[in-house]
Design an enzyme around this catalytic site. Structure first.
Site, PDB file in Angstrom:
ATOM      1  N   CYS A 198     -34.138   0.000  24.848  1.00 10.00           N
ATOM      2  CA  CYS A 198     -33.074   1.099  23.781  1.00 10.00           C
ATOM      3  C   CYS A 198     -33.631   0.048  22.365  1.00 10.00           C
ATOM      4  O   CYS A 198     -32.881  -1.475  22.134  1.00 10.00           O
ATOM      5  CB  CYS A 198     -32.151   0.969  24.086  1.00 10.00           C
ATOM      6  N   CYS A 236     -36.573   4.260  18.305  1.00 12.87           N
ATOM      7  CA  CYS A 236     -35.997   4.749  19.306  1.00 12.87           C
ATOM      8  C   CYS A 236     -36.774   4.677  20.758  1.00 12.87           C
ATOM      9  O   CYS A 236     -37.675   5.881  20.433  1.00 12.87           O
ATOM     10  CB  CYS A 236     -35.103   6.183  18.702  1.00 12.87           C
TER      11      CYS A 236
HETATM   12  N1  DGL Z   1     -33.080   5.097  23.170  1.00 10.81           N
HETATM   13  C1  DGL Z   1     -32.002   4.819  22.283  1.00 10.81           C
HETATM   14  C2  DGL Z   1     -32.670   3.159  21.695  1.00 10.81           C
HETATM   15  O1  DGL Z   1     -33.918   3.337  21.336  1.00 10.81           O
HETATM   16  C3  DGL Z   1     -30.826   5.328  22.002  1.00 10.81           C
HETATM   17  C4  DGL Z   1     -30.273   6.505  22.084  1.00 10.81           C
HETATM   18  C5  DGL Z   1     -28.905   6.402  21.817  1.00 10.81           C
HETATM   19  O2  DGL Z   1     -28.450   6.411  22.614  1.00 10.81           O
HETATM   20  O3  DGL Z   1     -28.991   7.047  20.856  1.00 10.81           O
HETATM   21  O4  DGL Z   1     -32.319   3.476  20.358  1.00 10.81           O
END
Ligand code: DGL
Length: 268
Positions: free
Chosen positions: A79, A193
């Site tokens: 993430c 993301c």
């Molecule tokens: N998958 C996450 C990222 O790579 C974030 C998504 C979220 O929870 O806003 O930033």
């Protein structure tokens, strides 16, 4: 000499939701035998609209509990939002090796011909000093245009639940970058993301021809291979997915989890 790693010790892949599955896919391509626990903080989703303090506290607290309970050989924070905010802090408090997710600005800077790079991420990610530092180090002399696209997080979650997604969200994400000064020259877009590569065909269509997309998944997978070199892998049980809240959305994720050979486990 360090003690040998238990061959059944899992690699823990952590995200707020389904985004980390893009990292899981890349890792499995290189390490098909590695036992995995996929952990999604669905009770905290989305991270991108939270404050730095909220994200850091959640991530550190959850990873502390999960490393104690599951004894992973390695933790991957799949993430960008959590990594750009909490990676340093989590590394200081946990003894297990931690691989983070860094917006792929370096490879994008090597690819761009026009010198104009777009970056799509969450609100929290695009304001991080971590991103400023990557820009200064790797994209010096180039333009890095940033746009927060929280709608794409929700769209990726919906897509994996088998729900229809309004195509206007992809057009809005593209316009958010294209409408900035210099935006017409963007030839490379960083998907900062982990949810966004799940929507790659729609993003390719929304940006039109001549734009390349880069994300960090393959680089993370290679880093995990490097850090687990020489270690034995054995599956004592099937890989499973763990959630922080029991909700109806989890049942609808069934096909996406099964396709990745992830059993559904009880909530944390
Ligand atoms: N998958 C996450 C990222 O790579 C974030 C998504 C979220 O929870 O806003 O930033």
């Amino acid at each position: 000499m360090t003690a040998a790693i238990n061959p059944e010790a899992p690699i823990l892949i952590f995200d707020s939701g389904v985004g980390g599955l893009t990292v899981l896919d890349a890792m499995r391509a290189l390490l098909p035998d590695a036992p995995v626990i996929y952990a999604a903080d669905n009770a905290g989703l989305p991270y991108g609209t939270k404050t730095e303090a909220q994200i850091a506290a959640r991530v550190a607290g959850l990873l502390g509990r999960m490393t104690e309970r599951f004894r992973p050989r390695l933790v991957c924070i799949a993430c960008n939002t959590a990594s750009t905010i909490a990676l340093g802090m989590v590394r200081e408090v946990l003894e297990v090796p931690i691989v983070g997710t860094v917006p792929a600005i370096k490879p994008a800077a090597a690819l761009t011909r026009t010198g104009v790079i777009g970056l799509l991420g969450t609100e929290a990610t695009i304001r991080q000093g971590y991103v400023d530092r990557l820009e200064a180090e790797f994209a010096h002399g180039k333009a890095l245009l940033r746009h927060a696209a929280p709608e794409l997080v929700a769209a990726a979650e919906a897509r994996l639940r088998g729900e229809a997604v309004d195509p206007a969200v992809f057009a809005r994400a593209a316009q958010g970058l294209r409408n900035q000064p210099g935006g017409a020259q963007i030839d490379t877009v960083v998907l900062a993301c982990t949810h966004f590569p799940l929507l790659l065909p729609e993003l390719i269509a929304a940006f039109g021809p001549g734009v390349r997309f880069v994300d960090g998944a393959d680089g993370i997978a290679r880093r995990i291979v490097f850090l687990t070199q020489g270690q034995a892998f054995a599956r004592g049980h099937e890989d499973f997915a763990l959630f922080t809240r029991d909700g109806s959305e989890i049942a609808t994720l069934g096909p996406a989890l099964t396709a990745r050979r992830l059993m559904r486990s009880a909530t944390l």
